[in-house]
Design a protein around this motif. Sequence first.
Motif, short mmCIF file in Angstrom:
data_model
loop_
_atom_site.label_atom_id
_atom_site.label_comp_id
_atom_site.label_asym_id
_atom_site.label_seq_id
_atom_site.Cartn_x
_atom_site.Cartn_y
_atom_site.Cartn_z
N SER A 1 10.26 -26.75 2.74
CA SER A 1 11.44 -25.89 2.62
C SER A 1 12.54 -26.33 3.59
N GLN A 2 12.15 -26.75 4.77
CA GLN A 2 13.13 -27.26 5.74
C GLN A 2 13.72 -28.58 5.28
N ALA A 3 12.88 -29.43 4.68
CA ALA A 3 13.32 -30.76 4.25
C ALA A 3 14.36 -30.69 3.13
N ILE B 1 17.82 -26.76 -4.47
CA ILE B 1 16.51 -26.78 -5.11
C ILE B 1 15.75 -25.53 -4.72
N LYS B 2 15.11 -24.90 -5.70
CA LYS B 2 14.26 -23.73 -5.43
C LYS B 2 12.80 -24.17 -5.36
N LEU B 3 12.03 -23.43 -4.57
CA LEU B 3 10.64 -23.77 -4.34
C LEU B 3 9.71 -22.68 -4.87
N VAL B 4 8.58 -23.12 -5.42
CA VAL B 4 7.50 -22.23 -5.83
C VAL B 4 6.22 -22.69 -5.14
N GLY B 5 5.58 -21.80 -4.39
CA GLY B 5 4.29 -22.11 -3.82
C GLY B 5 3.20 -21.83 -4.85
N PHE B 6 2.38 -22.82 -5.13
CA PHE B 6 1.32 -22.67 -6.14
C PHE B 6 -0.03 -22.88 -5.47
N THR B 7 -0.80 -21.80 -5.38
CA THR B 7 -2.18 -21.91 -4.93
C THR B 7 -3.10 -21.97 -6.13
N VAL B 8 -4.02 -22.92 -6.11
CA VAL B 8 -4.95 -23.07 -7.23
C VAL B 8 -6.13 -22.11 -7.10
N PHE B 9 -6.12 -21.26 -6.06
CA PHE B 9 -7.19 -20.29 -5.86
C PHE B 9 -6.78 -18.94 -6.45
N ASN B 10 -7.67 -17.94 -6.31
CA ASN B 10 -7.37 -16.63 -6.89
C ASN B 10 -6.71 -15.70 -5.88
N GLU C 1 6.68 -18.21 3.19
CA GLU C 1 7.95 -17.76 3.77
C GLU C 1 9.13 -18.59 3.28
N GLY C 2 8.89 -19.86 2.94
CA GLY C 2 9.99 -20.74 2.56
C GLY C 2 10.25 -20.86 1.07
N CYS C 3 9.44 -20.20 0.23
CA CYS C 3 9.59 -20.37 -1.22
C CYS C 3 10.26 -19.16 -1.87
N HIS C 4 10.69 -19.34 -3.10
CA HIS C 4 11.32 -18.27 -3.86
C HIS C 4 10.30 -17.39 -4.57
N ALA C 5 9.13 -17.96 -4.87
CA ALA C 5 8.08 -17.21 -5.55
C ALA C 5 6.76 -17.90 -5.30
#
Length: 476
Positions: free
Chosen positions: A131-133, A139-148, A217-221
């Motif tokens: 997010s800092q970079a 550009i918008k960011l989405v954090g994707f965890t492959v866990f539940n 904290e740094g992503c949009h969703a």
Amino acid sequence: MAMECNQNQNALHIVMFPWLAHGHIMPYFELSKFLAQKGHKISFVSTPKNLNRLTNLIPQNLAHHITLVSLPLPHVDGLPQGAESTSELPIDKVPFLKKANDRLQLGITQFLEDSNDVNWIIHDFACHWLSQAVSHMRIKLVGFTVFNATTFSFLGSPSDILGGTCRQRPEDYTVVPSWMEFIPSNGIAYKLHEITNHWNCMDPEVSDLQRWAMVVEGCHAVIIRSCPEFEPHTLNLLRKLYQKTVIPIGLLPPHLGDDNSQGDERWESLKRWLDNKEENSVVYIALGTELSLSQELMHELAHGLEKSGLPFFWVVNDRPLVEGVFGVDIIPPGFETRVSGRGMVWRGWVPQLRVLAHRSVGGFLTHCGWSSIIEALGLGRALILFPGGSSDQGLNARLLHGQKIGLEIPRDDKTGSFTSDSVAESIRRVMVDREGELLRENARGMKEIFGNVELQNKYLTEFAEFLVKKSSNGTE
């Protein structure tokens, strides 16, 4: 499908950036294919060896929508030469892979600046610096965890993790946190041997928890590989903990047609062996690509399979017991002769989904990786839970055991040791004993959720619509 792609007026450029592990790369790839079907341009970023495994998996009709972007993995002292994924490393070397992954920052930043048209980056826990970079880019960011959702609800809020007010020692993770006390199946916590083992694969400078907290904290969703039909309570709890948009994207169940085993001689010989077994009679045992048991525990597991008296198919990986030293006697001497005809030991890769889909397979003794669980429950297979000692596996085992979808093999909380008798008893209970009928029935019932492709695609479609909507209006 191609027509839909060509006529999409809302096409986006989406960058996918998964962690360097097979269990992360494949869900990201499944999501990529779905978004490409919607007409979006996908740039899938990883290292050369990881991308080589994907080259032949891109459907022909999507080849012009998915581009594999190769970034050489920078050298880090302590990381074995040529290693580019967790499956190639003993657990104590994984922190060096995370440090090498951090050094991809320059390469991906350069790619994003050169592209100049990226709308979204969907990225994993490891790149806490992203997010800092990209803060100077649109550009918008989405954090994707492959866990539940249960796993990340257990870990707590980003503010607690980063503020240092949360848990500091492995022992702190062996109790149910206060915010989960009113969640059904609330016995969810790590066993000490599990969390201690995972502690060894974390970067001591920036822990996995800190990395993910900074990503949130740094992503949009945030998107979660789950659905409300399975985890309604913890999905709602996660939204409260994160104070952010949390979107379930479904379970991303794999499809039988996606592997290349058809016509393969090894698969055909295995299929013939399975064809000769009665329906729902075989126990399938596979402990994932990364779990290494000691020789003593592998022998204990083998003796448990032998004592169960049931047909079994056991996949044994040729992973080193100690770095550089392969276990010649990883299987007890004479074991394969004694179980000949009833059991089969298989070394190397196997088309897991095809095995689980075979009519003779009735149960699955699993390390409790979320991808393996999704595959098994999508086919209604009963689960014997034997969690490996890293990431989400122990929490998955508690969740499924608590919901009476599977049965966990008893193990010592501190050492992880177990007995062959407990293995045999657990297998027989899940597979054939009368008292295991509820477990078998509940597992079969999970097909309605985990195997429901239409339901899971609904959540993927909703996420794709979210990306288009947020890109067009530019709001959070």
